[in-house]
Structures are given as structure tokens and as C-alpha cells.
Design a protein around this motif. Structure first.
Motif, PDB file in Angstrom:
ATOM      1  N   LEU A  45      16.403   2.607 120.978  1.00  0.00           N
ATOM      2  CA  LEU A  45      16.665   2.847 122.396  1.00  0.00           C
ATOM      3  C   LEU A  45      15.335   3.784 122.994  1.00  0.00           C
ATOM      4  O   LEU A  45      15.844   4.736 121.789  1.00  0.00           O
ATOM      5  N   ASP A  46      15.098   4.284 123.481  1.00  0.00           N
ATOM      6  CA  ASP A  46      14.236   4.621 123.921  1.00  0.00           C
ATOM      7  C   ASP A  46      14.802   6.090 125.080  1.00  0.00           C
ATOM      8  O   ASP A  46      15.586   5.612 126.287  1.00  0.00           O
ATOM      9  N   VAL A  47      15.224   7.028 124.745  1.00  0.00           N
ATOM     10  CA  VAL A  47      15.988   8.363 125.679  1.00  0.00           C
ATOM     11  C   VAL A  47      15.193   8.238 126.778  1.00  0.00           C
ATOM     12  O   VAL A  47      16.072   8.658 127.255  1.00  0.00           O
ATOM     13  N   LEU A  48      14.059   9.056 126.864  1.00  0.00           N
ATOM     14  CA  LEU A  48      13.161   9.075 127.890  1.00  0.00           C
ATOM     15  C   LEU A  48      13.816   8.132 129.007  1.00  0.00           C
ATOM     16  O   LEU A  48      13.856   8.628 130.082  1.00  0.00           O
ATOM     17  N   ALA A  49      12.983   6.906 128.442  1.00  0.00           N
ATOM     18  CA  ALA A  49      13.269   5.710 129.368  1.00  0.00           C
ATOM     19  C   ALA A  49      15.153   5.879 130.252  1.00  0.00           C
ATOM     20  O   ALA A  49      15.103   5.246 131.070  1.00  0.00           O
ATOM     21  N   LEU A  50      15.895   5.781 129.018  1.00  0.00           N
ATOM     22  CA  LEU A  50      17.255   6.281 130.022  1.00  0.00           C
ATOM     23  C   LEU A  50      17.468   6.793 130.784  1.00  0.00           C
ATOM     24  O   LEU A  50      18.262   6.501 131.995  1.00  0.00           O
ATOM     25  N   LEU A  51      17.166   8.311 130.564  1.00  0.00           N
ATOM     26  CA  LEU A  51      16.916   8.951 130.584  1.00  0.00           C
ATOM     27  C   LEU A  51      16.155   9.085 132.161  1.00  0.00           C
ATOM     28  O   LEU A  51      16.479   9.869 133.471  1.00  0.00           O
ATOM     29  N   ALA A  52      15.499   8.439 132.148  1.00  0.00           N
ATOM     30  CA  ALA A  52      14.351   8.386 133.567  1.00  0.00           C
ATOM     31  C   ALA A  52      14.683   7.174 134.795  1.00  0.00           C
ATOM     32  O   ALA A  52      14.949   6.805 135.773  1.00  0.00           O
ATOM     33  N   ALA A  53      15.807   6.290 133.892  1.00  0.00           N
ATOM     34  CA  ALA A  53      16.566   5.715 134.687  1.00  0.00           C
ATOM     35  C   ALA A  53      18.135   6.184 135.765  1.00  0.00           C
ATOM     36  O   ALA A  53      18.915   5.268 136.227  1.00  0.00           O
ATOM     37  N   VAL A  54      18.498   7.499 135.160  1.00  0.00           N
ATOM     38  CA  VAL A  54      19.211   8.059 135.798  1.00  0.00           C
ATOM     39  C   VAL A  54      19.350   8.193 137.331  1.00  0.00           C
ATOM     40  O   VAL A  54      18.315   8.701 138.142  1.00  0.00           O
ATOM     41  N   PRO A  55      20.215   7.279 137.904  1.00  0.00           N
ATOM     42  CA  PRO A  55      19.612   7.362 139.507  1.00  0.00           C
ATOM     43  C   PRO A  55      19.918   8.798 140.008  1.00  0.00           C
ATOM     44  O   PRO A  55      20.934   9.726 139.570  1.00  0.00           O
ATOM     45  N   ALA A  56      18.612   9.181 140.903  1.00  0.00           N
ATOM     46  CA  ALA A  56      18.665  10.757 141.431  1.00  0.00           C
ATOM     47  C   ALA A  56      20.432  11.027 141.643  1.00  0.00           C
ATOM     48  O   ALA A  56      20.623  12.156 141.206  1.00  0.00           O
ATOM     49  N   GLU A  57      21.241  10.869 142.722  1.00  0.00           N
ATOM     50  CA  GLU A  57      22.207  10.627 142.725  1.00  0.00           C
ATOM     51  C   GLU A  57      23.225  10.903 141.617  1.00  0.00           C
ATOM     52  O   GLU A  57      23.601  11.690 142.030  1.00  0.00           O
ATOM     53  N   ARG A  58      23.076  10.263 140.883  1.00  0.00           N
ATOM     54  CA  ARG A  58      23.934  10.569 139.732  1.00  0.00           C
ATOM     55  C   ARG A  58      23.407  11.945 139.304  1.00  0.00           C
ATOM     56  O   ARG A  58      24.459  12.579 138.923  1.00  0.00           O
ATOM     57  N   VAL A  59      21.996  11.991 138.928  1.00  0.00           N
ATOM     58  CA  VAL A  59      21.460  13.615 138.803  1.00  0.00           C
ATOM     59  C   VAL A  59      22.537  14.282 139.296  1.00  0.00           C
ATOM     60  O   VAL A  59      22.369  15.817 139.015  1.00  0.00           O
ATOM     61  N   ALA A  60      22.006  14.175 140.646  1.00  0.00           N
ATOM     62  CA  ALA A  60      22.826  15.124 141.801  1.00  0.00           C
ATOM     63  C   ALA A  60      24.162  15.600 141.682  1.00  0.00           C
ATOM     64  O   ALA A  60      24.382  16.738 141.135  1.00  0.00           O
ATOM     65  N   GLU A  61      24.834  14.771 140.815  1.00  0.00           N
ATOM     66  CA  GLU A  61      25.882  14.846 140.751  1.00  0.00           C
ATOM     67  C   GLU A  61      26.955  15.844 139.925  1.00  0.00           C
ATOM     68  O   GLU A  61      27.597  16.649 140.175  1.00  0.00           O
ATOM     69  N   TRP A 109      15.767  25.916 132.385  1.00  0.00           N
ATOM     70  CA  TRP A 109      16.385  26.894 133.673  1.00  0.00           C
ATOM     71  C   TRP A 109      15.675  25.600 134.175  1.00  0.00           C
ATOM     72  O   TRP A 109      15.461  24.807 135.701  1.00  0.00           O
ATOM     73  N   ARG A 110      14.420  24.387 134.305  1.00  0.00           N
ATOM     74  CA  ARG A 110      13.481  23.762 134.815  1.00  0.00           C
ATOM     75  C   ARG A 110      14.011  22.607 135.011  1.00  0.00           C
ATOM     76  O   ARG A 110      13.475  21.764 136.112  1.00  0.00           O
ATOM     77  N   ALA A 111      14.520  22.207 133.795  1.00  0.00           N
ATOM     78  CA  ALA A 111      14.493  20.772 133.193  1.00  0.00           C
ATOM     79  C   ALA A 111      15.546  20.296 133.836  1.00  0.00           C
ATOM     80  O   ALA A 111      16.637  20.997 134.448  1.00  0.00           O
ATOM     81  N   LYS A 112      15.899  18.881 133.800  1.00  0.00           N
ATOM     82  CA  LYS A 112      17.165  18.244 135.022  1.00  0.00           C
ATOM     83  C   LYS A 112      17.978  18.162 132.892  1.00  0.00           C
ATOM     84  O   LYS A 112      18.777  17.692 133.329  1.00  0.00           O
ATOM     85  N   PHE A 113      17.267  17.884 132.151  1.00  0.00           N
ATOM     86  CA  PHE A 113      17.880  17.395 130.945  1.00  0.00           C
ATOM     87  C   PHE A 113      17.230  18.062 129.516  1.00  0.00           C
ATOM     88  O   PHE A 113      16.352  18.327 129.618  1.00  0.00           O
ATOM     89  N   CYS A 114      18.558  18.123 128.322  1.00  0.00           N
ATOM     90  CA  CYS A 114      18.616  18.945 127.644  1.00  0.00           C
ATOM     91  C   CYS A 114      18.830  18.138 126.377  1.00  0.00           C
ATOM     92  O   CYS A 114      20.127  18.542 126.343  1.00  0.00           O
ATOM     93  N   LEU A 115      17.914  18.007 125.345  1.00  0.00           N
ATOM     94  CA  LEU A 115      18.453  16.365 124.678  1.00  0.00           C
ATOM     95  C   LEU A 115      18.780  17.597 123.357  1.00  0.00           C
ATOM     96  O   LEU A 115      18.135  19.138 122.957  1.00  0.00           O
ATOM     97  N   GLN A 116      20.151  17.644 122.637  1.00  0.00           N
ATOM     98  CA  GLN A 116      20.526  18.364 122.338  1.00  0.00           C
ATOM     99  C   GLN A 116      21.576  17.502 121.056  1.00  0.00           C
ATOM    100  O   GLN A 116      22.356  17.465 121.037  1.00  0.00           O
ATOM    101  N   PRO A 117      20.306  17.388 120.247  1.00  0.00           N
ATOM    102  CA  PRO A 117      20.600  16.396 118.641  1.00  0.00           C
ATOM    103  C   PRO A 117      21.379  17.383 118.050  1.00  0.00           C
ATOM    104  O   PRO A 117      21.085  18.280 118.010  1.00  0.00           O
ATOM    105  N   PHE A 118      22.124  16.567 117.464  1.00  0.00           N
ATOM    106  CA  PHE A 118      22.466  17.420 115.901  1.00  0.00           C
ATOM    107  C   PHE A 118      22.258  18.003 114.809  1.00  0.00           C
ATOM    108  O   PHE A 118      21.734  16.976 114.813  1.00  0.00           O
ATOM    109  N   GLY A 119      22.367  18.699 114.267  1.00  0.00           N
ATOM    110  CA  GLY A 119      22.210  18.655 112.687  1.00  0.00           C
ATOM    111  C   GLY A 119      23.073  18.903 111.920  1.00  0.00           C
ATOM    112  O   GLY A 119      23.529  17.448 111.343  1.00  0.00           O
ATOM    113  N   ASP A 120      22.937  19.744 111.036  1.00  0.00           N
ATOM    114  CA  ASP A 120      23.713  20.417 109.986  1.00  0.00           C
ATOM    115  C   ASP A 120      25.194  19.430 110.169  1.00  0.00           C
ATOM    116  O   ASP A 120      26.053  19.714 109.613  1.00  0.00           O
ATOM    117  N   SER A 121      25.574  20.354 111.036  1.00  0.00           N
ATOM    118  CA  SER A 121      27.273  20.619 112.158  1.00  0.00           C
ATOM    119  C   SER A 121      26.368  19.081 113.967  1.00  0.00           C
ATOM    120  O   SER A 121      25.350  19.777 114.445  1.00  0.00           O
TER     121      SER A 121
END
Length: 140
Positions: free
Chosen positions: A82-98, A18-30
Motif C-alpha cells: 500500500l502506497d499511502v501517498l498514492a492513496l491520498l493523491a487519489a482522493v477526489p478534491a470534492e471528498r477532500v473539501a467535504e 495548517w498548510r497541509a491537506k493530510f497529516c499522517l498519524q502512525p501509532f507508536g507505543d500506543s
């Protein structure tokens, strides 16, 4: 935020989504993960690691999925290029809001509450996502 309808452990997870902007969802067995649905319903933008994750529920999560999630290159993550956290930090606030607004409009399509129950959101209300504090969810 507390979620009294679930156990203490599940309530803490739901509150984190609820509090997070992004939630990492790596796949596992499927490639399918319950956490993707949880994230969407709680207004947290799912970060997917496989193209197949975005097409798991075509009737419910159709053409709007691309505007409500982030797809990262899993091979790049594994290779360390690829640094996932850096990638997500670079997403513009306007895009996150969209993306959060898209979740707010469409997340109810992934909810399986019985029709006409208190848990079922109204189709026209845009309900269905969290939107809690701390810069998280889709509706706040």
C-alpha cells in the motif's frame, strides 16, 4: 502563518499542519497520539493507521470522525503493498473539501480551552480549525 503563543519549533509544526491537506498519524507505543488532535484543530485531515485511533475520544469525536479522517491499512503499508501517498493523491478534491468542511464544523469539540476564554470558539460559529493557505485547513 505564525503562531506567537508557542515556541519556534512548535510554531513551525503548527504551520505545517495548517498548510497541509493530510497529516499522517502512525501509532507508536500506543494508538493514541496528540498529533491527531493537533491535526484536527488545525484543519488537517488525519490519516490514521489503526481502527482504534478513530474511536479514542467518543464523546468529542463521535460519528463525524469517519467523515473527517482517512483510515489506511497499516499491515499493507508495512508489507509494502500500500502506497499511502498514492492513496491520498487519489482522493477526489470534492471528498477532500467535504472532509475539511466536516473538520470546520466539528473540530472545536476537541478543543479544551476554558469556557468563555478568548481561545474558546463559539459553538455556532463553526470555528475551531485552521483553514490557512496553500490548500490546507478546514475553514479557508
Amino acid at each position: 502563518m505564525t503562531f506567537p503563543y508557542v515556541g519556534r519549533y512548535e510554531s513551525r509544526i503548527a504551520a505545517a499542519y495548517w498548510r497541509a491537506k493530510f497529516c499522517l498519524q502512525p501509532f507508536g507505543d500506543s494508538i493514541s497520539r496528540k498529533g491527531i488532535i493537533d491535526a484536527v484543530l488545525l484543519g488537517c485531515i488525519p490519516v490514521l493507521f489503526h481502527r482504534g485511533q478513530a474511536v479514542q475520544w467518543p464523546w468529542h469525536w463521535g460519528d463525524w470522525a469517519a467523515n473527517a479522517s482517512v483510515l489506511v491499512d497499516e499491515a499493507g503499508v508495512r508489507a509494502g503493498t500500500l502506497d499511502v501517498l498514492a492513496l491520498l493523491a487519489a482522493v477526489p478534491a470534492e471528498r477532500v473539501a467535504e472532509m475539511q468542511a466536516t473538520l470546520g464544523r466539528h473540530a472545536h469539540r476537541l478543543s479544551y480551552a476554558p469556557p468563555h476564554s478568548a481561545a474558546a470558539p463559539a459553538e455556532s460559529s463553526g470555528a475551531g480549525t485552521g483553514g490557512g493557505g496553500g490548500g490546507g485547513g478546514g475553514g479557508g
